[in-house]
Design a protein around this motif. Structure first.
Motif, PDB file in Angstrom:
ATOM      1  N   THR A  85       0.657  -1.098   0.088  1.00  0.00           N
ATOM      2  CA  THR A  85      -0.051  -0.010   0.080  1.00  0.00           C
ATOM      3  C   THR A  85       0.915   1.265   0.002  1.00  0.00           C
ATOM      4  N   THR A  86       0.279   2.260  -0.383  1.00  0.00           N
ATOM      5  CA  THR A  86       0.924   3.537  -0.369  1.00  0.00           C
ATOM      6  C   THR A  86      -0.051   4.560   0.473  1.00  0.00           C
ATOM      7  N   ASN A  87      -1.124   3.997   1.198  1.00  0.00           N
ATOM      8  CA  ASN A  87      -1.865   4.572   1.817  1.00  0.00           C
ATOM      9  C   ASN A  87      -1.458   4.493   3.328  1.00  0.00           C
ATOM     10  N   LYS A  88      -2.261   5.296   3.939  1.00  0.00           N
ATOM     11  CA  LYS A  88      -2.070   5.369   5.491  1.00  0.00           C
ATOM     12  C   LYS A  88      -3.162   5.264   6.560  1.00  0.00           C
ATOM     13  N   PHE A  89      -4.185   4.487   5.981  1.00  0.00           N
ATOM     14  CA  PHE A  89      -5.328   4.528   7.097  1.00  0.00           C
ATOM     15  C   PHE A  89      -6.121   2.914   6.569  1.00  0.00           C
ATOM     16  N   GLY A  90      -6.788   2.551   7.548  1.00  0.00           N
ATOM     17  CA  GLY A  90      -7.677   1.556   7.047  1.00  0.00           C
ATOM     18  C   GLY A  90      -7.486   0.008   8.202  1.00  0.00           C
ATOM     19  N   ASN A  91      -8.815  -0.385   8.292  1.00  0.00           N
ATOM     20  CA  ASN A  91      -8.661  -1.693   9.019  1.00  0.00           C
ATOM     21  C   ASN A  91      -8.362  -2.865   7.910  1.00  0.00           C
ATOM     22  N   PRO A 124      -2.933   2.539  10.690  1.00  0.00           N
ATOM     23  CA  PRO A 124      -3.139   4.141  10.922  1.00  0.00           C
ATOM     24  C   PRO A 124      -1.525   4.631  10.515  1.00  0.00           C
ATOM     25  N   ASN A 125      -1.625   5.795   9.723  1.00  0.00           N
ATOM     26  CA  ASN A 125      -0.444   6.462   9.636  1.00  0.00           C
ATOM     27  C   ASN A 125       0.505   5.876   8.710  1.00  0.00           C
ATOM     28  N   GLY A 126       0.127   4.652   8.022  1.00  0.00           N
ATOM     29  CA  GLY A 126       0.964   3.694   7.593  1.00  0.00           C
ATOM     30  C   GLY A 126       1.989   2.702   8.500  1.00  0.00           C
ATOM     31  N   ARG A 127       1.478   2.872   9.723  1.00  0.00           N
ATOM     32  CA  ARG A 127       2.151   1.848  10.700  1.00  0.00           C
ATOM     33  C   ARG A 127       1.275   0.871  11.246  1.00  0.00           C
ATOM     34  N   VAL A 128       1.685  -0.351  10.918  1.00  0.00           N
ATOM     35  CA  VAL A 128       0.541  -1.485  11.356  1.00  0.00           C
ATOM     36  C   VAL A 128       0.338  -1.637  12.889  1.00  0.00           C
ATOM     37  N   GLU A 129      -0.764  -1.659  13.343  1.00  0.00           N
ATOM     38  CA  GLU A 129      -1.273  -1.966  14.573  1.00  0.00           C
ATOM     39  C   GLU A 129      -1.893  -3.362  14.506  1.00  0.00           C
ATOM     40  N   CYS A 130      -1.556  -4.029  15.805  1.00  0.00           N
ATOM     41  CA  CYS A 130      -1.803  -5.495  16.193  1.00  0.00           C
ATOM     42  C   CYS A 130      -2.633  -5.363  17.296  1.00  0.00           C
ATOM     43  N   ALA A 185       3.885  -1.001  14.902  1.00  0.00           N
ATOM     44  CA  ALA A 185       4.986  -0.938  14.526  1.00  0.00           C
ATOM     45  C   ALA A 185       5.782   0.361  14.604  1.00  0.00           C
ATOM     46  N   PRO A 186       6.987   0.539  14.636  1.00  0.00           N
ATOM     47  CA  PRO A 186       7.702   1.739  14.959  1.00  0.00           C
ATOM     48  C   PRO A 186       7.974   2.521  13.593  1.00  0.00           C
ATOM     49  N   TYR A 187       7.759   2.052  12.571  1.00  0.00           N
ATOM     50  CA  TYR A 187       8.055   2.627  11.297  1.00  0.00           C
ATOM     51  C   TYR A 187       6.795   2.265  10.293  1.00  0.00           C
ATOM     52  N   ARG A 188       6.683   3.166   9.360  1.00  0.00           N
ATOM     53  CA  ARG A 188       5.693   3.039   8.351  1.00  0.00           C
ATOM     54  C   ARG A 188       6.107   1.979   7.139  1.00  0.00           C
ATOM     55  N   ILE A 189       5.212   1.259   6.797  1.00  0.00           N
ATOM     56  CA  ILE A 189       5.285   0.324   5.575  1.00  0.00           C
ATOM     57  C   ILE A 189       4.299   0.752   4.510  1.00  0.00           C
ATOM     58  N   ASN A 190       4.112   1.812   4.280  1.00  0.00           N
ATOM     59  CA  ASN A 190       3.179   2.413   3.132  1.00  0.00           C
ATOM     60  C   ASN A 190       4.151   2.993   2.144  1.00  0.00           C
ATOM     61  N   TYR A 202      -9.862  -0.167   4.273  1.00  0.00           N
ATOM     62  CA  TYR A 202      -8.303  -0.333   4.008  1.00  0.00           C
ATOM     63  C   TYR A 202      -8.256   0.088   2.429  1.00  0.00           C
ATOM     64  N   ALA A 203      -6.997   0.657   2.021  1.00  0.00           N
ATOM     65  CA  ALA A 203      -6.722   0.916   0.468  1.00  0.00           C
ATOM     66  C   ALA A 203      -5.426   0.340   0.082  1.00  0.00           C
ATOM     67  N   GLY A 204      -5.356  -0.527  -0.541  1.00  0.00           N
ATOM     68  CA  GLY A 204      -4.211  -1.300  -1.118  1.00  0.00           C
ATOM     69  C   GLY A 204      -4.294  -2.735  -1.575  1.00  0.00           C
ATOM     70  N   ASP A 205      -3.300  -3.223  -1.558  1.00  0.00           N
ATOM     71  CA  ASP A 205      -3.466  -4.781  -1.953  1.00  0.00           C
ATOM     72  C   ASP A 205      -3.122  -5.718  -1.222  1.00  0.00           C
ATOM     73  N   LEU A 206      -3.692  -6.894  -1.328  1.00  0.00           N
ATOM     74  CA  LEU A 206      -3.643  -7.909  -0.402  1.00  0.00           C
ATOM     75  C   LEU A 206      -3.182  -9.202  -1.199  1.00  0.00           C
ATOM     76  N   ASP A 207      -2.011 -10.018  -0.864  1.00  0.00           N
ATOM     77  CA  ASP A 207      -1.742 -11.101  -1.666  1.00  0.00           C
ATOM     78  C   ASP A 207      -2.346 -12.611  -0.836  1.00  0.00           C
ATOM     79  N   TYR A 208      -2.429 -12.678   0.451  1.00  0.00           N
ATOM     80  CA  TYR A 208      -2.744 -13.837   1.015  1.00  0.00           C
ATOM     81  C   TYR A 208      -3.003 -13.456   2.544  1.00  0.00           C
ATOM     82  N   ILE A 209      -3.713 -14.230   3.464  1.00  0.00           N
ATOM     83  CA  ILE A 209      -4.116 -14.180   4.838  1.00  0.00           C
ATOM     84  C   ILE A 209      -4.083 -15.563   5.201  1.00  0.00           C
TER      85      ILE A 209
END
Length: 238
Positions: free
Chosen positions: A118-124, A143-149, A162-167, A226-233
């Motif tokens: 993803t290049t976006n920064k929000f979404g469940n 949120p803000n491109g950082r994954v929350e679990c 996550a301490p850093y963004r992955i978007n 959520y905005a982006g791509d998913l490959d598997y879960i």
């Protein structure tokens, strides 16, 4: 890339994640039990997400979810960007898997692993239940491109960030674990956050929702799409 099996069991991870180990490197044990394995390899126009685990946890694909999208050498799903908190709700943006007791963490060690881009920064990204649902809930969001679990059980809620963004537009594998010792988050095979404690059992009667909230109106309750791509879960337990 297609769907990859877990490389290390939940049981093996318990000691590693909460005994001062920086990463789970070195362990190589497959997970004990796959609850659901959604490869998201269905062709364009598909209406059902197939569970490859053999447990029959198939899901209904919303009309607005893009299927058959390129995911390296394989296929995946695409969730287009929707403006946050802007009515109306768009249930066609979701993939919904009907409730099954198997999909609840209960008191077991439990893990959610997924591959996203993803290049976006929000979404469940995925959840079962919402904030006030009886029986607890679990959720991954970005949120803000950082994954929350997050896991919410009868004994309390534990969240790790996550301490850093992955978007950044690249593919990343995210793993969100709840074990007796606590909750941990791994990104691309490396532990990036953990918190000790026990959530208590988690068991609700809600479906699994992929791509946003199921019960929302974009007025009183935002759908957090959520905005982006998913490959598997992959959902797994031990």
């Amino acid at each position: 890339m297609g769907c990859r099996r877990s490389l290390i069991s939940l049981t093996a991870l318990t000691a590693l994640l909460f005994a001062g180990a920086a990463t789970p490197a070195g362990a190589a044990v497959v997970s004990r039990y796959e609850i659901a394995l959604w490869g998201m390899n269905e062709p364009a126009g598909s209406t059902w997400m197939i569970d490859g685990s053999g447990n029959g946890q198939h899901g209904r694909i919303g009309a607005e979810v893009g299927t058959g999208m390129p995911a390296d050498a394989d296929r995946g799903y695409r969730f287009e960007r929707l403006e946050p908190d802007t009515p109306p709700a768009r249930p066609g943006h979701l993939v919904v898997v009907p409730h099954s007791p198997r999909l609840n963490p209960g008191s077991r060690d439990f893990g959610v692993t997924l591959r996203l881009r993803t290049t976006n920064k929000f979404g469940n990204i995925i959840q079962k239940g919402q904030a006030t649902v009886a029986g607890g809930s679990f959720k991954l969001q970005i949120p803000n491109g950082r994954v929350e679990c997050m896991y919410r059980g009868s004994a309390g809620t534990i969240e790790v960030f996550a301490p850093y963004r992955i978007n950044d537009g690249y593919w990343h594998v995210v793993r969100c674990l709840r074990v007796r010792a606590g909750v941990a988050l791994l990104i691309d095979g490396r532990q990036v956050a953990s918190r000790a404690g026990w959530t208590g059992p988690i068991a609700n009667t809600w479906p699994v929702s992929i791509g946003g909230k199921l019960d929302c109106d974009q007025r009183e309750v935002g759908c957090d799409y959520y905005a982006g791509d998913l490959d598997y879960i992959l959902l797994e337990a031990a």
